[in-house]
Design an enzyme around this catalytic site. Structure first.
Site, PDB file in Angstrom:
ATOM      1  CG  ASP A   1     -11.043 100.454 104.225  1.00 18.42           C
ATOM      2  OD1 ASP A   1     -10.285 100.639 105.193  1.00 18.42           O
ATOM      3  OD2 ASP A   1     -11.926  99.572 104.194  1.00 18.42           O
TER       4      ASP A   1
ATOM      5  CE  LYS B   1     -12.087 100.490 107.817  1.00 17.80           C
ATOM      6  NZ  LYS B   1     -11.364  99.256 107.480  1.00 17.80           N
TER       7      LYS B   1
ATOM      8  CD  GLU C   1      -8.427  95.206 106.668  1.00 11.33           C
ATOM      9  OE1 GLU C   1      -7.775  94.127 106.634  1.00 11.33           O
ATOM     10  OE2 GLU C   1      -9.469  95.389 106.020  1.00 11.33           O
TER      11      GLU C   1
ATOM     12  CD  GLU D   1     -14.724  93.032 109.963  1.00  7.70           C
ATOM     13  OE1 GLU D   1     -14.038  94.003 109.565  1.00  7.70           O
ATOM     14  OE2 GLU D   1     -15.316  92.259 109.186  1.00  7.70           O
TER      15      GLU D   1
END
Ligand code: KIV
Length: 275
Positions: free
Chosen positions: A83, A113, A115, A182
């Site tokens: 992340d 990853k 966001e 999510e």
């Protein structure tokens, strides 16, 4: 068999469900890998479940690299995704590429990853151009907890649902090989899954996604500070750990541990000669 981004692509094409769990250390990564889970996410949830912060915002690149290195030493077959922590990519494409590169070069991860939707597409494109596979993450994006006004389900209203579908198409277009959804209503997540060609990995997004991810401390009931509705406890490891710790305390205090089988012996005549 080694899992790669090709495994993700083929799973979507063949309708096989993908499995992903988080890990933050060597021992857990090895156990997850041996269980045959396709992918390990070194999530920035690290900040909450390992480091005890209230949210993920304080996690640094150094924290992530330290734990990613441990995980990659334990994972032989799982695809390891690191992340990108808060402010390691939001500040621009240059930072995003440099920091993503560190995750592979120093951490040994296979992918990163990050966001966000449309607003981070330039970063996704730049990282992918640098040959680093990117998994996107939309819906509830915990690094935006303050902007979102808390940890809440996303995409419930008409406008929000349309926006989420557009975000999914945008990250696919930008080159992401997968996208985490999510806290998204299950029907919307299923629709998004149908409309895009890259795998969707759900967490609180229902069974219609191409795969699922959970934080391992949640599914083993080891972390009780938060208990989201979407978590299922698969084994009550937290309770077993507490029982084990309490039994250890009891036996040490009773003098039953350590017993003969856990003790080293020597020729006692040597002791008689000591002064
Ligand atoms: O940080 C994390 O563990 C995550 C998962 C919840 C998807 O982003």
């Amino acid at each position: 068999m080694k899992n790669t981004v090709t495994t993700f692509k083929q799973a979507k094409e063949q309708g096989e469900k993908l499995t992903m769990l988080t890990a933050y250390d060597y021992t857990t990564a090895k156990l997850i890998d041996e269980a045959g889970i396709h992918s390990i996410l070194v999530g920035d949830s690290l900040g909450m479940v390992c480091l005890g912060y209230e949210n993920t915002l304080s996690v640094t690149m150094e924290d992530m690299l330290h734990h990613t290195k441990a995980v990659t030493r334990g994972a032989k077959n799982a695809l390891v995704i690191a992340d990108m922590p808060f402010m390691s990519y939001q500040t621009g494409c240059y930072d995003a590429v440099v920091n993503a590169g560190r995750m592979l070069k120093e951490g040994g991860a296979h992918a990163v990853k990050l966001e966000g939707g449309k607003e981070v597409c330039p970063q996704i494109e730049a990282i992918v151009r640098a040959s680093v596979p990117v998994c996107a993450h939309i819906g509830l994006t915990p690094q935006s907890v303050h902007a979102l006004g808390g940890f809440k389900v996303q995409g419930k209203g008409g406008e929000a649902a349309q926006k989420l579908l557009e975000e999914a198409k945008a990250v696919e277009q930008a080159g992401a090989f997968a996208v985490v959804l999510e806290c998204v209503p299950e029907k919307l997540a299923a629709l998004i899954t149908e409309k895009i060609s890259i795998p969707t990995i759900g967490i609180g997004a229902g069974a219609g996604c191409d795969g699922q991810v959970l934080v391992y401390q949640d599914m083993l009931a080891m972390y009780g500070d938060m208990s989201p509705k979407f978590v299922k406890v698969f084994a009550n490891v937290g309770e077993e750990m507490k029982k084990g710790f309490a039994a250890y305390k009891r036996e040490v205090q009773e003098g039953t541990f350590p017993s003969g089988e856990h003790t080293f012996k020597m020729d006692e005549s040597i002791l008689d000669k000591l002064y």
